[in-house]
Design a protein around this motif. Structure first.
Motif, PDB file in Angstrom:
ATOM      1  N   GLY A 162       0.777  -1.247   0.000  1.00 13.17           N
ATOM      2  CA  GLY A 162       0.000   0.000   0.000  1.00 13.17           C
ATOM      3  C   GLY A 162       0.798   1.281   0.000  1.00 13.17           C
ATOM      4  O   GLY A 162       0.224   2.368  -0.092  1.00 13.17           O
ATOM      5  N   GLY A 163       2.133   1.202   0.124  1.00 11.36           N
ATOM      6  CA  GLY A 163       2.945   2.414   0.062  1.00 11.36           C
ATOM      7  C   GLY A 163       3.008   2.963  -1.352  1.00 11.36           C
ATOM      8  O   GLY A 163       2.709   2.255  -2.317  1.00 11.36           O
ATOM      9  N   LYS A 164       3.395   4.222  -1.473  1.00  7.62           N
ATOM     10  CA  LYS A 164       3.420   4.864  -2.788  1.00  7.62           C
ATOM     11  C   LYS A 164       4.754   5.570  -3.007  1.00  7.62           C
ATOM     12  O   LYS A 164       5.271   6.221  -2.096  1.00  7.62           O
ATOM     13  CB  LYS A 164       2.264   5.858  -2.893  1.00  7.62           C
ATOM     14  N   HIS A 165       5.279   5.419  -4.224  1.00  6.19           N
ATOM     15  CA  HIS A 165       6.491   6.147  -4.619  1.00  6.19           C
ATOM     16  C   HIS A 165       6.134   7.631  -4.648  1.00  6.19           C
ATOM     17  O   HIS A 165       5.115   8.027  -5.213  1.00  6.19           O
ATOM     18  CB  HIS A 165       6.953   5.653  -6.002  1.00  6.19           C
ATOM     19  N   HIS A 166       6.993   8.473  -4.044  1.00  3.95           N
ATOM     20  CA  HIS A 166       6.678   9.887  -3.844  1.00  3.95           C
ATOM     21  C   HIS A 166       7.746  10.735  -4.531  1.00  3.95           C
ATOM     22  O   HIS A 166       8.937  10.502  -4.342  1.00  3.95           O
ATOM     23  CB  HIS A 166       6.653  10.159  -2.331  1.00  3.95           C
ATOM     24  N   GLU A 167       7.300  11.715  -5.303  1.00  2.35           N
ATOM     25  CA  GLU A 167       8.224  12.639  -5.962  1.00  2.35           C
ATOM     26  C   GLU A 167       7.822  14.073  -5.637  1.00  2.35           C
ATOM     27  O   GLU A 167       6.636  14.403  -5.620  1.00  2.35           O
ATOM     28  CB  GLU A 167       8.207  12.435  -7.482  1.00  2.35           C
ATOM     29  N   ILE A 168       8.837  14.920  -5.383  1.00  2.00           N
ATOM     30  CA  ILE A 168       8.617  16.346  -5.130  1.00  2.00           C
ATOM     31  C   ILE A 168       9.376  17.101  -6.214  1.00  2.00           C
ATOM     32  O   ILE A 168      10.593  16.974  -6.333  1.00  2.00           O
ATOM     33  CB  ILE A 168       9.105  16.754  -3.727  1.00  2.00           C
ATOM     34  N   TYR A 169       8.647  17.865  -7.019  1.00  2.00           N
ATOM     35  CA  TYR A 169       9.214  18.496  -8.222  1.00  2.00           C
ATOM     36  C   TYR A 169       9.718  19.902  -7.901  1.00  2.00           C
ATOM     37  O   TYR A 169       8.938  20.846  -7.832  1.00  2.00           O
ATOM     38  CB  TYR A 169       8.156  18.514  -9.328  1.00  2.00           C
ATOM     39  N   LEU A 170      11.027  20.027  -7.717  1.00  3.22           N
ATOM     40  CA  LEU A 170      11.615  21.311  -7.346  1.00  3.22           C
ATOM     41  C   LEU A 170      11.889  22.188  -8.563  1.00  3.22           C
ATOM     42  O   LEU A 170      12.120  23.386  -8.422  1.00  3.22           O
ATOM     43  CB  LEU A 170      12.915  21.093  -6.560  1.00  3.22           C
ATOM     44  N   SER A 171      11.899  21.600  -9.761  1.00  4.54           N
ATOM     45  CA  SER A 171      12.164  22.356 -10.989  1.00  4.54           C
ATOM     46  C   SER A 171      10.912  22.376 -11.865  1.00  4.54           C
ATOM     47  O   SER A 171      10.136  21.427 -11.872  1.00  4.54           O
ATOM     48  CB  SER A 171      13.303  21.699 -11.780  1.00  4.54           C
ATOM     49  N   ASP A 172      10.759  23.457 -12.595  1.00  5.23           N
ATOM     50  CA  ASP A 172       9.648  23.570 -13.548  1.00  5.23           C
ATOM     51  C   ASP A 172      10.113  22.973 -14.879  1.00  5.23           C
ATOM     52  O   ASP A 172      11.016  23.522 -15.518  1.00  5.23           O
ATOM     53  CB  ASP A 172       9.283  25.045 -13.726  1.00  5.23           C
ATOM     54  N   PRO A 173       9.522  21.843 -15.294  1.00  2.00           N
ATOM     55  CA  PRO A 173       9.986  21.194 -16.520  1.00  2.00           C
ATOM     56  C   PRO A 173       9.802  22.050 -17.778  1.00  2.00           C
ATOM     57  O   PRO A 173      10.441  21.807 -18.788  1.00  2.00           O
ATOM     58  CB  PRO A 173       9.143  19.913 -16.603  1.00  2.00           C
TER      59      PRO A 173
END
Length: 196
Positions: free
Chosen positions: A166-177
């Motif tokens: 039930g865990g989820k891979h987490h991403e935090i986007y510090l740059s604007d693509p």
């Protein structure tokens, strides 16, 4: 701010605006709409003071970056096959934000931009707990290389990956693509773990 080597952290509960979706995020209108919706609501809340809606405890702040939770319903998570991905996009909210303020912001945004379907967003607390975190520098396509460092860290420290329960891979986007060159983009990768 994490380094380019994995580290074990305990993440406290935090409040977010969230929008759920599925499928490959590339060229996905629902993914783009969810991003616009979250920023629309977040900036409406930030500007609430100027609209005469200053909540108790309000303080000046910068809208936090977009974050994403990624998982699949069955099988092993793969960065290569994306059609079966499930995702939740989210933006953290300050402590003073409550359900009443979110409802007000939803109505404000619905009045200005009904095409964003503000009712799709929800306000919830996310309690992530024990995680391994690392900074990834480069395009999203090279994240599997960075995740190999995380996998080695888990083995070395006797940790178990929680993606299978039930865990989820987490991403935090510090740059604007849209503005950053792919090789300079910074993304925090956070992986839920448990002690084996």
């Amino acid at each position: 701010m994490p380094k380019q080597q994995p580290a074990l952290i305990e993440v406290p509960p935090m409040n977010f605006l969230m929008v759920d979706g599925s499928g490959d995020p590339n060229n996905n209108p629902a993914f783009q709409q969810a991003t616009e919706l979250l920023y629309g609501l977040s900036y409406t809340i930030k500007m609430s003071k100027k609209k005469g809606r200053q909540p108790e405890g309000y303080f000046e702040y910068v809208v936090p970056p977009l974050e994403g939770l990624w998982w699949i319903e069955e099988g092993s998570f793969s960065f290569e096959q994306r059609d079966n991905w499930k995702w939740t996009l989210m933006i953290r909210q300050p402590e003073f934000v409550n359900e009443e303020l979110v409802q007000w912001a939803t109505e404000e945004l619905r009045r200005k931009k009904p095409e964003l379907a503000p009712e799709k967003a929800r306000f919830a607390t996310f309690d992530e707990g024990l995680c391994v975190q690392i900074m990834h520098i480069g395009p999203y396509a090279t994240e599997p290389e960075t995740m190999k460092k995380v996998e080695a860290f888990l083995l070395e420290h006797g940790l178990r990956d929680r993606l299978t329960d039930g865990g989820k891979h987490h991403e935090i986007y510090l740059s604007d693509p849209r503005k950053a060159r792919p090789e300079t983009m910074k993304t925090v990768l956070r992986h839920p773990v448990a002690k084996a």
